[in-house]
Design a protein around this motif. Structure first.
Motif, PDB file in Angstrom:
ATOM      1  N   TYR A  71     -11.852 -21.824  37.283  1.00 38.85           N
ATOM      2  CA  TYR A  71     -12.490 -22.295  36.049  1.00 38.85           C
ATOM      3  C   TYR A  71     -12.985 -21.139  35.196  1.00 38.85           C
ATOM      4  CZ  TYR A  71     -16.972 -21.710  38.563  1.00 38.85           C
ATOM      5  OH  TYR A  71     -18.035 -21.204  39.271  1.00 38.85           O
ATOM      6  N   ALA A  72     -13.439 -20.056  35.830  1.00 43.75           N
ATOM      7  CA  ALA A  72     -13.920 -18.905  35.066  1.00 43.75           C
ATOM      8  C   ALA A  72     -12.755 -18.169  34.409  1.00 43.75           C
ATOM      9  CB  ALA A  72     -14.696 -17.959  35.980  1.00 43.75           C
ATOM     10  N   VAL A  73     -11.657 -18.013  35.142  1.00 41.59           N
ATOM     11  CA  VAL A  73     -10.486 -17.309  34.604  1.00 41.59           C
ATOM     12  C   VAL A  73      -9.880 -18.094  33.448  1.00 41.59           C
ATOM     13  CG1 VAL A  73      -8.201 -16.394  35.134  1.00 41.59           C
ATOM     14  CG2 VAL A  73     -10.021 -16.238  36.835  1.00 41.59           C
ATOM     15  N   GLU A  74      -9.751 -19.418  33.607  1.00 46.34           N
ATOM     16  CA  GLU A  74      -9.125 -20.227  32.570  1.00 46.34           C
ATOM     17  C   GLU A  74      -9.991 -20.319  31.317  1.00 46.34           C
ATOM     18  OE1 GLU A  74      -5.901 -21.270  32.590  1.00 46.34           O
ATOM     19  OE2 GLU A  74      -6.042 -19.944  34.312  1.00 46.34           O
ATOM     20  N   ALA A  75     -11.301 -20.330  31.484  1.00 49.33           N
ATOM     21  CA  ALA A  75     -12.175 -20.305  30.307  1.00 49.33           C
ATOM     22  C   ALA A  75     -12.016 -18.990  29.556  1.00 49.33           C
ATOM     23  CB  ALA A  75     -13.634 -20.510  30.722  1.00 49.33           C
ATOM     24  N   ARG A  98     -18.329 -18.378   8.162  1.00 43.80           N
ATOM     25  CA  ARG A  98     -19.527 -18.223   9.000  1.00 43.80           C
ATOM     26  C   ARG A  98     -19.433 -19.096  10.248  1.00 43.80           C
ATOM     27  NH1 ARG A  98     -24.638 -18.220   4.704  1.00 43.80           N
ATOM     28  NH2 ARG A  98     -24.049 -16.268   3.612  1.00 43.80           N
ATOM     29  N   THR A  99     -18.870 -20.290  10.081  1.00 45.17           N
ATOM     30  CA  THR A  99     -18.706 -21.188  11.234  1.00 45.17           C
ATOM     31  C   THR A  99     -17.807 -20.555  12.278  1.00 45.17           C
ATOM     32  OG1 THR A  99     -18.993 -23.142   9.840  1.00 45.17           O
ATOM     33  CG2 THR A  99     -17.893 -23.462  11.966  1.00 45.17           C
ATOM     34  N   GLU A 100     -16.729 -19.909  11.837  1.00 44.38           N
ATOM     35  CA  GLU A 100     -15.784 -19.306  12.781  1.00 44.38           C
ATOM     36  C   GLU A 100     -16.363 -18.058  13.437  1.00 44.38           C
ATOM     37  OE1 GLU A 100     -11.704 -20.948  10.655  1.00 44.38           O
ATOM     38  OE2 GLU A 100     -12.661 -19.103   9.949  1.00 44.38           O
ATOM     39  N   TRP A 101     -17.108 -17.258  12.689  1.00 44.02           N
ATOM     40  CA  TRP A 101     -17.808 -16.151  13.330  1.00 44.02           C
ATOM     41  C   TRP A 101     -18.797 -16.675  14.357  1.00 44.02           C
ATOM     42  CZ3 TRP A 101     -16.227 -11.541  13.881  1.00 44.02           C
ATOM     43  CH2 TRP A 101     -15.553 -10.855  12.876  1.00 44.02           C
ATOM     44  N   GLY A 102     -19.451 -17.788  14.011  1.00 44.50           N
ATOM     45  CA  GLY A 102     -20.349 -18.422  14.975  1.00 44.50           C
ATOM     46  C   GLY A 102     -19.615 -18.887  16.212  1.00 44.50           C
ATOM     47  N   ALA A 103     -18.393 -19.424  16.020  1.00 46.06           N
ATOM     48  CA  ALA A 103     -17.591 -19.879  17.149  1.00 46.06           C
ATOM     49  C   ALA A 103     -17.206 -18.718  18.054  1.00 46.06           C
ATOM     50  CB  ALA A 103     -16.348 -20.602  16.656  1.00 46.06           C
ATOM     51  N   VAL A 104     -16.900 -17.552  17.460  1.00 45.06           N
ATOM     52  CA  VAL A 104     -16.610 -16.362  18.263  1.00 45.06           C
ATOM     53  C   VAL A 104     -17.817 -16.019  19.138  1.00 45.06           C
ATOM     54  CG1 VAL A 104     -16.156 -13.875  18.179  1.00 45.06           C
ATOM     55  CG2 VAL A 104     -14.928 -15.419  16.644  1.00 45.06           C
ATOM     56  N   GLY A 105     -18.999 -16.072  18.537  1.00 43.07           N
ATOM     57  CA  GLY A 105     -20.219 -15.812  19.302  1.00 43.07           C
ATOM     58  C   GLY A 105     -20.450 -16.849  20.389  1.00 43.07           C
ATOM     59  N   VAL A 106     -20.123 -18.113  20.094  1.00 40.08           N
ATOM     60  CA  VAL A 106     -20.279 -19.190  21.070  1.00 40.08           C
ATOM     61  C   VAL A 106     -19.354 -18.966  22.261  1.00 40.08           C
ATOM     62  CG1 VAL A 106     -19.796 -21.640  21.453  1.00 40.08           C
ATOM     63  CG2 VAL A 106     -21.153 -20.944  19.494  1.00 40.08           C
ATOM     64  N   VAL A 107     -18.116 -18.583  21.996  1.00 39.64           N
ATOM     65  CA  VAL A 107     -17.174 -18.295  23.087  1.00 39.64           C
ATOM     66  C   VAL A 107     -17.711 -17.169  23.968  1.00 39.64           C
ATOM     67  CG1 VAL A 107     -14.889 -17.366  23.620  1.00 39.64           C
ATOM     68  CG2 VAL A 107     -15.123 -19.119  21.875  1.00 39.64           C
ATOM     69  N   CYS A 108     -18.192 -16.112  23.345  1.00 39.51           N
ATOM     70  CA  CYS A 108     -18.730 -14.983  24.114  1.00 39.51           C
ATOM     71  C   CYS A 108     -19.930 -15.406  24.956  1.00 39.51           C
ATOM     72  CB  CYS A 108     -19.123 -13.841  23.172  1.00 39.51           C
ATOM     73  SG  CYS A 108     -17.725 -13.082  22.323  1.00 39.51           S
ATOM     74  N   GLY A 110     -20.553 -18.465  26.082  1.00 42.80           N
ATOM     75  CA  GLY A 110     -20.073 -19.311  27.169  1.00 42.80           C
ATOM     76  C   GLY A 110     -19.469 -18.502  28.303  1.00 42.80           C
ATOM     77  N   LEU A 111     -18.686 -17.467  27.955  1.00 41.47           N
ATOM     78  CA  LEU A 111     -18.073 -16.628  28.978  1.00 41.47           C
ATOM     79  C   LEU A 111     -19.126 -15.803  29.725  1.00 41.47           C
ATOM     80  CD1 LEU A 111     -14.876 -15.416  27.103  1.00 41.47           C
ATOM     81  CD2 LEU A 111     -15.049 -17.158  28.878  1.00 41.47           C
ATOM     82  N   LEU A 252     -22.132 -25.737  31.750  1.00 39.08           N
ATOM     83  CA  LEU A 252     -22.484 -25.544  30.346  1.00 39.08           C
ATOM     84  C   LEU A 252     -21.676 -24.405  29.734  1.00 39.08           C
ATOM     85  CD1 LEU A 252     -24.271 -26.308  27.960  1.00 39.08           C
ATOM     86  CD2 LEU A 252     -26.014 -24.729  28.824  1.00 39.08           C
ATOM     87  N   GLY A 253     -21.530 -23.298  30.457  1.00 37.88           N
ATOM     88  CA  GLY A 253     -20.767 -22.171  29.946  1.00 37.88           C
ATOM     89  C   GLY A 253     -19.309 -22.520  29.729  1.00 37.88           C
ATOM     90  N   PHE A 254     -18.731 -23.290  30.656  1.00 39.04           N
ATOM     91  CA  PHE A 254     -17.335 -23.716  30.523  1.00 39.04           C
ATOM     92  C   PHE A 254     -17.168 -24.577  29.282  1.00 39.04           C
ATOM     93  CE2 PHE A 254     -13.817 -26.621  31.295  1.00 39.04           C
ATOM     94  CZ  PHE A 254     -12.826 -25.785  31.786  1.00 39.04           C
ATOM     95  N   ALA A 255     -18.065 -25.558  29.116  1.00 36.11           N
ATOM     96  CA  ALA A 255     -17.983 -26.458  27.963  1.00 36.11           C
ATOM     97  C   ALA A 255     -18.172 -25.699  26.654  1.00 36.11           C
ATOM     98  CB  ALA A 255     -19.034 -27.567  28.092  1.00 36.11           C
ATOM     99  N   VAL A 256     -19.112 -24.765  26.618  1.00 42.23           N
ATOM    100  CA  VAL A 256     -19.391 -23.998  25.408  1.00 42.23           C
ATOM    101  C   VAL A 256     -18.201 -23.113  25.043  1.00 42.23           C
ATOM    102  CG1 VAL A 256     -20.786 -22.066  24.544  1.00 42.23           C
ATOM    103  CG2 VAL A 256     -21.909 -24.035  25.588  1.00 42.23           C
TER     104      VAL A 256
END
Length: 290
Positions: A71-75, A98-108, A110-111, A252-256
């Protein structure tokens, strides 16, 4: 986790190169999976460079799968879309909102949560039928691609993308089921053939999706297909666990991370016209100089 994130960097960069090359390849006939598209795409240097990065990323992914839960590798692989977005913004001049830059931050974020909470990989091999089930799923991916041509967009793009993601998921689980490299054992293991067939089918379906229809929809399907199924298999049958008391952080991290990746799905498609114009301008300038 470092290997998983490095793999995401390679794959995310390769996606930009391959999307450009696939769209620049001469279109074939029909609307489904085009087997000869891979041969036409291979004439594009960007596609070859992308394949080289994919190969490096795949090796890093295998190293990660041997050490941390699926699950960690696939995320992290889904998080490669954040890399694609940043590379596309820098190299191809695609603006990020701004939303997409925010999404980049959200992915980071979550990981980072997954890296904090994930434990070692599970030690279980699952039921004896699992390798054969993976081989069956890989065959089903090929059939799905063949039938996708009868659909209209956005259903066609979603099916192609989800099928490709499922194929990549088969690869991830198969790696965990290959535990003896001795040739006599390796070539008798159905997981090896599931890996080869699933990976080949996934490349074929996603390359077709990159050229035709809505690549944004296809990329969203890819993210869902390559993350959810393997994560469930890892937890239910292969013994993947989190660190003590941090299961909720992992969930939570996987979902985010996946939610952030889906927000960035449009970066599965690169603007070929802009790149083509840039190449054309460079050629014109060189001709004028001569």
């Amino acid at each position: 986790m470092i290997c998983a994130l490095s793999s995401a960097v390679c794959i995310g960069t390769a996606s930009v190169l391959q999307a450009v090359a696939a769209r620049a390849a001469q279109p074939g006939t029909g609307s489904g999976v085009d087997v000869t598209l891979l041969l036409r795409a291979l004439r594009q240097w960007r596609y070859v460079a992308g394949l080289a990065l994919d190969l490096i990323g795949f090796v890093l992914q295998i190293l990660a799968l041997l050490a941390i839960p699926i699950y960690a590798v696939e995320a992290a692989q889904a998080g490669s879309l954040a890399v694609t977005a940043v590379v596309a913004a820098r190299v191809l001049g695609i603006p990020l909102s701004r939303t997409e830059w925010g999404a980049v931050g959200v992915v980071c974020a979550g990981l980072a949560m997954l890296g904090l909470s994930s434990g070692p990989e599970g030690a279980e091999n699952g039921p004896s039928v699992l390798p054969y089930a993976l081989l069956g799923v890989a065959c089903a991916v090929l059939v799905t691609g063949a039938l996708a041509g009868r659909l209209r967009d956005p259903a066609r793009s979603l099916v192609l993308g989800f099928g490709a993601g499922t194929g990549f998921g088969v690869v991830s689980v198969s790696v965990r089921l290959i535990d003896d490299p001795a040739p006599a054992v390796l070539f008798a293991n159905p997981a090896l053939y599931a890996l080869l067939l699933g990976g080949g089918a996934a490349f074929l379906l996603f390359t077709s999706a990159l050229q035709r229809g809505s690549v944004t929809t296809a990329t969203a399907g890819l993210v869902i297909g390559e993350t959810l199924g393997p994560a469930v298999v890892g937890v239910v049958w292969l013994g993947d666990r989190t660190r003590e008391g941090l299961a909720w952080v992992a969930v939570l991290g996987f979902a985010v991370a996946v939610a952030g990746a889906l927000t960035l799905a449009r970066f599965g498609e690169a603007p070929v016209d802009g790149v083509a114009d840039a190449d054309s301008d460079a050629g014109t300038e060189a001709g004028t100089t001569r």
